[in-house]
Design a protein around this motif. Sequence first.
Motif, PDB file in Angstrom:
ATOM      1  N   ASP A  72      -2.859   4.804  -0.872  1.00  0.00           N
ATOM      2  CA  ASP A  72      -3.525   5.161   0.270  1.00  0.00           C
ATOM      3  C   ASP A  72      -3.647   6.794   0.747  1.00  0.00           C
ATOM      4  O   ASP A  72      -2.418   7.375   0.825  1.00  0.00           O
ATOM      5  N   VAL A 101      -0.400  -7.022   4.459  1.00  0.00           N
ATOM      6  CA  VAL A 101      -0.544  -6.010   3.474  1.00  0.00           C
ATOM      7  C   VAL A 101       0.795  -4.724   4.161  1.00  0.00           C
ATOM      8  O   VAL A 101       0.825  -4.575   5.543  1.00  0.00           O
ATOM      9  N   ASP A 110      -5.103  -3.567  11.700  1.00  0.00           N
ATOM     10  CA  ASP A 110      -3.403  -3.266  11.532  1.00  0.00           C
ATOM     11  C   ASP A 110      -3.695  -2.597  13.873  1.00  0.00           C
ATOM     12  O   ASP A 110      -3.925  -2.075  13.972  1.00  0.00           O
ATOM     13  N   GLY A 134       1.438  -0.798   9.394  1.00  0.00           N
ATOM     14  CA  GLY A 134       2.398   0.753   8.916  1.00  0.00           C
ATOM     15  C   GLY A 134       3.810   1.393   9.433  1.00  0.00           C
ATOM     16  O   GLY A 134       3.415   2.016  10.591  1.00  0.00           O
ATOM     17  N   MET A 150       1.095  -1.114  -0.330  1.00  0.00           N
ATOM     18  CA  MET A 150      -0.007   0.220  -0.173  1.00  0.00           C
ATOM     19  C   MET A 150       1.185   1.054   0.099  1.00  0.00           C
ATOM     20  O   MET A 150       1.549   1.555   0.818  1.00  0.00           O
ATOM     21  N   ASP A 170      -7.408   7.568   3.759  1.00  0.00           N
ATOM     22  CA  ASP A 170      -6.793   7.244   5.140  1.00  0.00           C
ATOM     23  C   ASP A 170      -7.617   8.663   5.326  1.00  0.00           C
ATOM     24  O   ASP A 170      -7.298   9.793   5.578  1.00  0.00           O
ATOM     25  N   ARG A 217       2.101  -1.127   4.744  1.00  0.00           N
ATOM     26  CA  ARG A 217       1.895   0.349   3.875  1.00  0.00           C
ATOM     27  C   ARG A 217       2.934   1.505   3.894  1.00  0.00           C
ATOM     28  O   ARG A 217       3.819   1.419   5.176  1.00  0.00           O
ATOM     29  N   SER A 272      -7.820   3.876  -1.525  1.00  0.00           N
ATOM     30  CA  SER A 272      -7.563   3.357  -0.073  1.00  0.00           C
ATOM     31  C   SER A 272      -7.627   4.704   0.710  1.00  0.00           C
ATOM     32  O   SER A 272      -6.272   5.978  -0.085  1.00  0.00           O
ATOM     33  N   ILE A 322       2.016   4.811   0.217  1.00  0.00           N
ATOM     34  CA  ILE A 322       1.494   5.638   1.219  1.00  0.00           C
ATOM     35  C   ILE A 322       1.075   8.178   0.036  1.00  0.00           C
ATOM     36  O   ILE A 322       2.558   8.200  -0.620  1.00  0.00           O
ATOM     37  N   ASN A 372      -9.978   3.781   5.489  1.00  0.00           N
ATOM     38  CA  ASN A 372      -8.382   3.571   6.240  1.00  0.00           C
ATOM     39  C   ASN A 372      -8.333   4.462   7.671  1.00  0.00           C
ATOM     40  O   ASN A 372      -8.382   5.409   7.166  1.00  0.00           O
ATOM     41  N   VAL A 402      -2.813  -5.263   8.205  1.00  0.00           N
ATOM     42  CA  VAL A 402      -1.602  -4.255   7.444  1.00  0.00           C
ATOM     43  C   VAL A 402      -0.801  -3.830   8.175  1.00  0.00           C
ATOM     44  O   VAL A 402      -0.839  -4.272   9.733  1.00  0.00           O
TER      45      VAL A 402
END
Length: 288
Positions: free
Chosen positions: A58, A261, A192, A224, A20, A100, A263, A98, A22, A119, A222
């Motif tokens: 995202d 996933v 997440d 990140g 994903m 955010d 991020r 997605s 950013i 998200n 997910v």
Amino acid sequence: MPPSWKLRDRSLTLDRPLVMGIVNVTPDSFSDGGWYLAPEAAVGHARELLAEGADILDIGGESTRPQSAEPVSVEEELRRVLPVVRALMAERADVVISVDTVKAQVAEAVIEAGAQIVNDVSGLRLDPAMAGVCARTGAGVVIMHSRGGVTDMATYAHADYANFLDEMLDELQVRVVAAEAAGVERERIAVDPGIGFSKRPEHSLLALACLQRLVAWGYPVVVGASRKRFIGQLTGTAQPAQRRDGSVGAAIAAFDRGASVLRVHDVGPTRHALDVASAIRLAGSASA
Ligand code: HH2
């Protein structure tokens, strides 16, 4: 059948790790604030991330930057995000976007413009209308663990735990149960741990080290970790943009523990590293 994640009008197959990428359309994000505030700059950046192998983009218009996150109005957030989503959808209707956001009105408008996933870094906690919007639109939903509001969730203001892992998992579970009770289908939910959100570096490390406990719930996970503070501490890199290699290390460790996933800011290097790591896993399972 490989596992999959149901989104608004399609599914993503989870037979390989997904990246994903950013796209922060913000003046103040911690690592790239202001770089892509102009819609053309954000669209250009999004195109680069797709070319580097991003599976999902995202797109966010509100930062949770530690200490200085400024709450943004619905109108301002939409003014930042919508032109970018519309331009990308006009170019490539197959792109998986997605949004955010912690705001139901923003989520609804961006889904209407073509986004597939919501998200929500508050885990559908801050806007009571968010779970209903997710349920009604049938979007995929990332439910992330955090505490507090937008201005302090990425600080240590709420980072006091007697037993970090148990408390974090319990709080996240409450949010998942609430989402399902509001009508969000189980197959559309991803979870997440919220690396760096109301978490000191030792908490982020533990969340990653014990990710299997979250993976065991059966939802896609997910993660990140990209360019976050604990990576800066571990690698002695003050500038977030210098944290690429440490971030790739975190992504591989998360994949190894079952994340589906990742991020990230640095899509190309992460994609390459994950391709190698997943080929090694496949070779191992083929010979078993
Ligand atoms: N981290 C950030 C923002 N959104 N969403 C999920 N699901 N998981 C995360 O860990 C996560 C997230 C913070 O990073 P970034 O977008 O780079 O910064 P900022 O909040 O300053 O815009």
